[in-house]
Design a protein around this motif. Sequence first.
Motif, PDB file in Angstrom:
ATOM      1  N   SER A  79       0.822  -1.214   0.000  1.00  0.00           N
ATOM      2  CA  SER A  79       0.000   0.000   0.000  1.00  0.00           C
ATOM      3  C   SER A  79       0.856   1.264   0.000  1.00  0.00           C
ATOM      4  O   SER A  79       0.320   2.374  -0.001  1.00  0.00           O
ATOM      5  N   THR A 102      -4.519   4.511  -4.963  1.00  0.00           N
ATOM      6  CA  THR A 102      -5.922   4.891  -4.832  1.00  0.00           C
ATOM      7  C   THR A 102      -6.072   5.968  -3.759  1.00  0.00           C
ATOM      8  O   THR A 102      -5.164   6.213  -2.966  1.00  0.00           O
ATOM      9  N   PHE A 160      -8.092   5.789  -1.337  1.00  0.00           N
ATOM     10  CA  PHE A 160      -8.454   5.115  -0.096  1.00  0.00           C
ATOM     11  C   PHE A 160      -7.408   4.035   0.152  1.00  0.00           C
ATOM     12  O   PHE A 160      -6.580   3.737  -0.719  1.00  0.00           O
ATOM     13  N   TRP A 161      -7.436   3.417   1.331  1.00  0.00           N
ATOM     14  CA  TRP A 161      -6.410   2.417   1.629  1.00  0.00           C
ATOM     15  C   TRP A 161      -6.628   1.175   0.782  1.00  0.00           C
ATOM     16  O   TRP A 161      -7.712   0.582   0.755  1.00  0.00           O
ATOM     17  N   SER A 162      -5.573   0.762   0.100  1.00  0.00           N
ATOM     18  CA  SER A 162      -5.591  -0.483  -0.666  1.00  0.00           C
ATOM     19  C   SER A 162      -4.167  -0.957  -0.847  1.00  0.00           C
ATOM     20  O   SER A 162      -3.214  -0.168  -0.799  1.00  0.00           O
ATOM     21  N   TRP A 182      -6.251  -5.744  -2.490  1.00  0.00           N
ATOM     22  CA  TRP A 182      -7.386  -5.743  -1.573  1.00  0.00           C
ATOM     23  C   TRP A 182      -7.536  -4.401  -0.874  1.00  0.00           C
ATOM     24  O   TRP A 182      -6.616  -3.588  -0.824  1.00  0.00           O
ATOM     25  N   SER A 183      -8.736  -4.193  -0.376  1.00  0.00           N
ATOM     26  CA  SER A 183      -9.049  -3.062   0.488  1.00  0.00           C
ATOM     27  C   SER A 183      -9.549  -3.634   1.813  1.00  0.00           C
ATOM     28  O   SER A 183      -9.432  -4.835   2.061  1.00  0.00           O
ATOM     29  N   GLU A 184     -10.105  -2.804   2.640  1.00  0.00           N
ATOM     30  CA  GLU A 184     -10.591  -3.284   3.934  1.00  0.00           C
ATOM     31  C   GLU A 184     -11.671  -4.359   3.763  1.00  0.00           C
ATOM     32  O   GLU A 184     -11.722  -5.313   4.534  1.00  0.00           O
ATOM     33  N   THR A 225     -11.426  -8.031  -2.086  1.00  0.00           N
ATOM     34  CA  THR A 225     -10.228  -8.418  -2.821  1.00  0.00           C
ATOM     35  C   THR A 225     -10.605  -8.548  -4.283  1.00  0.00           C
ATOM     36  O   THR A 225     -11.602  -9.193  -4.625  1.00  0.00           O
ATOM     37  N   MET A 270     -12.053  -1.115  -8.142  1.00  0.00           N
ATOM     38  CA  MET A 270     -11.857  -0.721  -6.746  1.00  0.00           C
ATOM     39  C   MET A 270     -12.502   0.643  -6.470  1.00  0.00           C
ATOM     40  O   MET A 270     -13.143   0.849  -5.431  1.00  0.00           O
ATOM     41  N   HIS A 280     -15.660   1.495  -3.849  1.00  0.00           N
ATOM     42  CA  HIS A 280     -15.472   2.419  -2.726  1.00  0.00           C
ATOM     43  C   HIS A 280     -15.956   3.830  -3.043  1.00  0.00           C
ATOM     44  O   HIS A 280     -15.520   4.785  -2.405  1.00  0.00           O
ATOM     45  N   SER A 298     -12.460   2.782   3.107  1.00  0.00           N
ATOM     46  CA  SER A 298     -11.543   1.674   3.342  1.00  0.00           C
ATOM     47  C   SER A 298     -10.419   2.184   4.236  1.00  0.00           C
ATOM     48  O   SER A 298      -9.651   3.072   3.854  1.00  0.00           O
TER      49      SER A 298
END
Length: 711
Positions: A479, A496, A498-500, A518-520, A523, A553, A557, A562
């Motif tokens: 990430s 991204t 957001f977190w990924s 994957w994100s929170e 996948t 993704m 989102h 995420s």
Amino acid sequence: MAHAAQALPAFNEVRAGWRSSEVRVLDRHGELLQRLRVDHQARRGEWIALADVSPALRTAMVWSEDKRFFEHSGVDWRAVSAAAWGNLWNTRTRGASTITMQLAALLDEPDGDLQRGAGGRRLPQKLGQAVAAQSLERRWRKDQILEAYLNLVPFRGELIGIDALSRTLFGKAAHGLDEREAALAAALVRGPNASPRQVAQRACGVLQLMQPGTPADCASLQLFATSALSQRDFAASEGMAPHYARRLLANEPAQGGARPLRSTLSAPLQRFAVHTLQRHLRELQGRHVQDGALLVLDNASGEVLAWVGSSGDMSAAPEVDGVTALRQPGSTLKPFLYAQAIAERRMTAASLLEDSPAAIPTASGLYIPQNYDRRFKGWVSARTALASSLNVPAVRTLVMVSPDAFHQQLGAIGLPLQEPAGYYGYSLALGSAEVPLLSLTNAFRTLANGGRYGAVGAAPQARPAIDPRAAFIVGDILSDTQARARTFGSDSLLATRFWSAVKTGTSKDMRDNWAVGWSERYTVGVWVGNASGAPMWDVSGTSGAAPVWAAVMQHLHSTTPSRAPRAPAGLVHASASFESAASTSQPPLEAARTEWFIAGTEQARFAVDSPERASTPRAGAALHIRSPANGTIVALDPDIPPQRQRLTFTASGAGGRWRLDGKPLAQGTQVQWLPWPGRHVMQLTDARGRVLDEVRFEVRGAGVKEHARNH
């Protein structure tokens, strides 16, 4: 014959026993995803309620087949008298069979007493049909009789029932049929296998009955009939998830049309995934790419939310399911290798690995991995090596772990390989094995779940298959936009809002391109290539599968946040510095930072001795080429953006001039060159053009030709 009348079922039994020739696959909310034909003897659609049949069709059928349908009690005695009188005088008249009598025959067993023989029905059969019709009229309502008749009557060829007819010939639902279409449908009941001209003539007569006083355009109707009767729109598989539907049906067989199959897919997401993949593949068509596959898994439940097996009509092999097909995963196996090395405390995310040419002894000879961008970075941290997808450090890591141990680790996360570890050797670090997108995406889901593996469709198990601390560190690395910047840049599609965490990969000869991450909550795995195995042209890790991965993704989102995962117990977040040598006079290898360590492995300072940095040519010594070595074979990595692939030439001192293939190139101690496929000669000369040293080398790699041509 009385037995046939007594054996007739109730209306509710007939409707409940109806079996479509196809099974419907629904999404998680009940929306239709796919229709799959399971009965190849006949084409039958859904049972259509009478209220859902167009008034025009109801009117046309009654006028054509039984104009006193609502008046008689099963037998039209006036029509019987007219038919008998016509037979007596050898006059051609319409038959006396009513809709109820026809339905009685349709409800009879295939080998029953009422079935028509080769020469038609005999008199006893006609009497039995009349008795059965009167019995039906006493037990069924008129609307039930007409509804059952419209669903059971054969129309043309293998088409049975109004739903199959409407969808096949007219491409619409039964409630949408207009008067012209209704007249054509009614005409087909009288002559299912008649020629288009004969069907049109009969339809014209029906239309005139429906529209008294209005002349019918019979010539136009004949053109329409010819066109409609040539249609074959009732496809064996219709919808947006054919591969997943077939897999679901195989695992949960059902009688054709007995009940719809409910799936875990999301129809809106599936629709977006299909369109996104196809749109991107159209953009890549000039690069010899026509196939792709996509999978979305829910991290917590393991449910499949989207399954796109192919590019559909764009593919030369649309029936091949790219989600389950075996392909070489390239660099996408590296995260599991580094996680294993970190878990076994063979390294930390800050440990320094040498990114330089390597020759590793094996039983079959020397294994010489290439760091395909040809810009060896010297000593780099494990974080940089993984995020930037450097190949030589990955092979050095596999030497530490061993191919056998890594082979076992891959099996523990659902990637059982077809061959033993010795078959792949150290090339296993670079993804030389074959795995399906389904298993690979689920293996990344293991990282998303803190190292706990769970089969597709199942929640993760309590016992982790990967050390949760190592899984967290690998996720943090994948990430890290800055860590991957040395290869992919800081503004790549992999970053991204957001977190990924994501990893790309490309197999040798550019046959397979991947992006899995994957994100929170989700996948997502994407594969791009050709079902035939043909190589792509100039498709890198960020231009092949990554744009599709990023788009899906982002869609997932658009309204769902995420967040980064919480660090598990047993991790330490500590400062780390990186020095280029035992002496601090040289610039640091990497900027100081805080790094994650498994407790007990943390250290504050990482340094290596670097004799190459300190070496200088002896006074009076002739200039020579220090790197690359003579006979070097340069294999370019399609997983790395082409503009970042350069071959570096280094001289032992200053003052030399570089000449490539007889043409002046540059001067100085070091020069970088965009590789061009083929065999080349690099010479180092003095100011007068006298050759001081030369090396011969070869550049190999699919996809570079197109890039070089554009420059």
